[in-house]
Write an enzyme that holds these catalytic residues in place. Sequence first.
Site, PDB file in Angstrom:
ATOM      1  N   CYS A  10       0.813  -1.223   0.000  1.00  0.00           N
ATOM      2  CA  CYS A  10       0.000   0.000   0.000  1.00  0.00           C
ATOM      3  C   CYS A  10       0.845   1.271   0.000  1.00  0.00           C
ATOM      4  CB  CYS A  10      -0.959  -0.021   1.183  1.00  0.00           C
ATOM      5  SG  CYS A  10      -2.161  -1.349   1.033  1.00  0.00           S
ATOM      6  N   HIS A  39      -3.386   7.056   2.206  1.00  0.00           N
ATOM      7  CA  HIS A  39      -3.769   5.765   1.631  1.00  0.00           C
ATOM      8  C   HIS A  39      -5.166   5.428   2.136  1.00  0.00           C
ATOM      9  CE1 HIS A  39      -3.952   1.669   0.505  1.00  0.00           C
ATOM     10  NE2 HIS A  39      -3.835   1.216   1.733  1.00  0.00           N
ATOM     11  N   ASN A  99     -10.154  -0.287  -0.798  1.00  0.00           N
ATOM     12  CA  ASN A  99      -8.688  -0.217  -0.782  1.00  0.00           C
ATOM     13  C   ASN A  99      -8.153  -0.812  -2.087  1.00  0.00           C
ATOM     14  OD1 ASN A  99      -5.960  -0.462  -0.351  1.00  0.00           O
ATOM     15  ND2 ASN A  99      -6.132  -1.426   1.669  1.00  0.00           N
TER      16      ASN A  99
HETATM   17  N1  COA Z   1     -18.942  -8.070   8.786  1.00  0.00           N
HETATM   18  C1  COA Z   1     -19.378  -8.269  10.038  1.00  0.00           C
HETATM   19  N2  COA Z   1     -18.538  -8.551  11.047  1.00  0.00           N
HETATM   20  C2  COA Z   1     -17.220  -8.600  10.784  1.00  0.00           C
HETATM   21  C3  COA Z   1     -16.712  -8.415   9.485  1.00  0.00           C
HETATM   22  C4  COA Z   1     -17.642  -8.127   8.465  1.00  0.00           C
HETATM   23  N3  COA Z   1     -17.258  -7.921   7.203  1.00  0.00           N
HETATM   24  N4  COA Z   1     -15.373  -8.526   9.529  1.00  0.00           N
HETATM   25  C5  COA Z   1     -15.038  -8.795  10.792  1.00  0.00           C
HETATM   26  N5  COA Z   1     -16.150  -8.847  11.558  1.00  0.00           N
HETATM   27  C6  COA Z   1     -16.278  -9.142  12.961  1.00  0.00           C
HETATM   28  C7  COA Z   1     -15.097  -9.887  13.524  1.00  0.00           C
HETATM   29  O1  COA Z   1     -15.209 -11.261  13.223  1.00  0.00           O
HETATM   30  C8  COA Z   1     -15.222  -9.589  14.974  1.00  0.00           C
HETATM   31  O2  COA Z   1     -16.171 -10.468  15.523  1.00  0.00           O
HETATM   32  P1  COA Z   1     -15.899 -11.167  16.944  1.00  0.00           P
HETATM   33  O3  COA Z   1     -15.793 -10.040  17.921  1.00  0.00           O
HETATM   34  O4  COA Z   1     -17.110 -12.009  17.110  1.00  0.00           O
HETATM   35  O5  COA Z   1     -14.629 -11.928  16.774  1.00  0.00           O
HETATM   36  C9  COA Z   1     -15.812  -8.178  15.010  1.00  0.00           C
HETATM   37  O6  COA Z   1     -16.330  -7.939  13.698  1.00  0.00           O
HETATM   38  C10 COA Z   1     -14.831  -7.114  15.325  1.00  0.00           C
HETATM   39  O7  COA Z   1     -13.639  -7.377  14.602  1.00  0.00           O
HETATM   40  P2  COA Z   1     -12.450  -6.413  14.705  1.00  0.00           P
HETATM   41  O8  COA Z   1     -11.275  -7.029  14.014  1.00  0.00           O
HETATM   42  O9  COA Z   1     -12.285  -5.905  16.078  1.00  0.00           O
HETATM   43  O10 COA Z   1     -13.003  -5.210  13.817  1.00  0.00           O
HETATM   44  P3  COA Z   1     -12.289  -3.881  13.510  1.00  0.00           P
HETATM   45  O11 COA Z   1     -13.083  -2.760  14.005  1.00  0.00           O
HETATM   46  O12 COA Z   1     -10.825  -3.901  13.846  1.00  0.00           O
HETATM   47  O13 COA Z   1     -12.400  -3.838  11.906  1.00  0.00           O
HETATM   48  C11 COA Z   1     -11.030  -4.203   9.982  1.00  0.00           C
HETATM   49  C12 COA Z   1     -11.775  -4.846  11.145  1.00  0.00           C
HETATM   50  C13 COA Z   1     -10.317  -5.288   9.193  1.00  0.00           C
HETATM   51  C14 COA Z   1     -12.023  -3.472   9.119  1.00  0.00           C
HETATM   52  C15 COA Z   1     -10.023  -3.182  10.556  1.00  0.00           C
HETATM   53  O14 COA Z   1      -9.266  -3.781  11.578  1.00  0.00           O
HETATM   54  C16 COA Z   1      -9.085  -2.639   9.510  1.00  0.00           C
HETATM   55  O15 COA Z   1      -9.496  -1.920   8.620  1.00  0.00           O
HETATM   56  N6  COA Z   1      -7.780  -2.922   9.666  1.00  0.00           N
HETATM   57  C17 COA Z   1      -6.802  -2.475   8.710  1.00  0.00           C
HETATM   58  C18 COA Z   1      -6.854  -3.373   7.534  1.00  0.00           C
HETATM   59  C19 COA Z   1      -6.099  -2.819   6.385  1.00  0.00           C
HETATM   60  O16 COA Z   1      -6.186  -1.656   6.127  1.00  0.00           O
HETATM   61  N7  COA Z   1      -5.377  -3.650   5.699  1.00  0.00           N
HETATM   62  C20 COA Z   1      -4.688  -3.298   4.529  1.00  0.00           C
HETATM   63  C21 COA Z   1      -3.465  -2.614   4.913  1.00  0.00           C
HETATM   64  S1  COA Z   1      -2.900  -1.632   3.662  1.00  0.00           S
END
Ligand code: COA
Length: 332
Positions: A116, A257, A287
């Site tokens: 990224c 980004h 993304n």
């Molecule tokens: N729909 C519904 N629930 C979802 C889900 C979706 N698409 N994806 C994850 N969940 C759930 C998880 O399973 C978790 O459930 P649990 O508590 O029962 O285990 C809950 O939502 C919370 O998950 P969590 O990981 O705490 O959510 P979050 O607020 O951190 O959001 C991301 C998850 C992936 C969106 C976030 O962490 C993120 O954007 N991270 C950066 C990722 C990124 O940018 N990557 C590329 C790098 S360049």
Amino acid sequence: MSEKKVSAVITGVGMYVPEKVLDNAYFESIVDTTDEWIRTRTGISERRILENGATSNLAAEAAKDLLKSKNMKAEEIEVIIVATVTPDMFFPATACLVQEKIGANNAWGFDLSAACSGFLFAYQTGCSLIESGKYKKVLVIGADKMSSIVDYTDRNNCILFGDAGAAILLEPTNDTSIGYQDSLLRIDGSGKEILNMKGGGSLNPPSHETVDKGMHYIFQDGKTVFKFAVKGMAEVSLDIMQKNGLKSEDIAYLVPHQANLRIINATAERMGIDKEKVMININKYGNTTAATIPLCLVEYYRDGKLKKGDKIILAAFGAGYTWGASYLVWGM
Ligand code: COA
């Protein structure tokens, strides 16, 4: 900075997004998720998916759009740098495929892998080639077909990514008050366990086992990436502002980004940058990895929101880890 003889300035832009739209309702039909969860946790409403073709098609179409808008011949391009983590093939480089597709018959070039942060690293590289005095027309493209490495059964990942390509042309100018001013770029390989694609390379060559284990898909610990991204992007952005004597009110735009709207907002807040000064289009495209930053630049420029003399900070983070910030003054 003032002793520079020339500055590398962006003199052209182009973009390409595929026609096919995947909205959040589509994901409700394939995994256990909701439109509301996706919008509130990520800021994404829809993303584009390339149905036919590969990353070189996204990149070449963006390059053609740039050439057309500048009424410029492909033969004039001297260097093509393609930032991508989804090359058409391991080799030849996607840059070679783009060269052929657009007919840039006098160019050399290469691919740059920094996930990224790819566009940021490629922008720095292109600017250095211009500032060396050896090259006068460098094409820098960020393009990724993320749909080719996304597991559409994994709700944690599949909702996040889209496909796109965007390009800029760099040329020298004697007016060093515009164009590239400074960059602070970093890598830290300890991030390799947090965000990666394990299969297909020399560590885990393709086999039935690697495919069965889904090792050709993106793997990430989203929470850890989230924390690192906010801290990393805000730190380097503040450092580059301090190094160049910039206050938040001097900045016309932060171009972050586009990985998650919550990451973007938290970064801007730490930097003291007002919301209306933050470029955002994650809602439409998700993304798109190396394409997010140039895609924002193209859209804001074409919408008339970006003006000559505007001071801009580009900021990115990604797999590696890779991260950094660049400071430039818009010159068109
Ligand atoms: N729909 C519904 N629930 C979802 C889900 C979706 N698409 N994806 C994850 N969940 C759930 C998880 O399973 C978790 O459930 P649990 O508590 O029962 O285990 C809950 O939502 C919370 O998950 P969590 O990981 O705490 O959510 P979050 O607020 O951190 O959001 C991301 C998850 C992936 C969106 C976030 O962490 C993120 O954007 N991270 C950066 C990722 C990124 O940018 N990557 C590329 C790098 S360049």
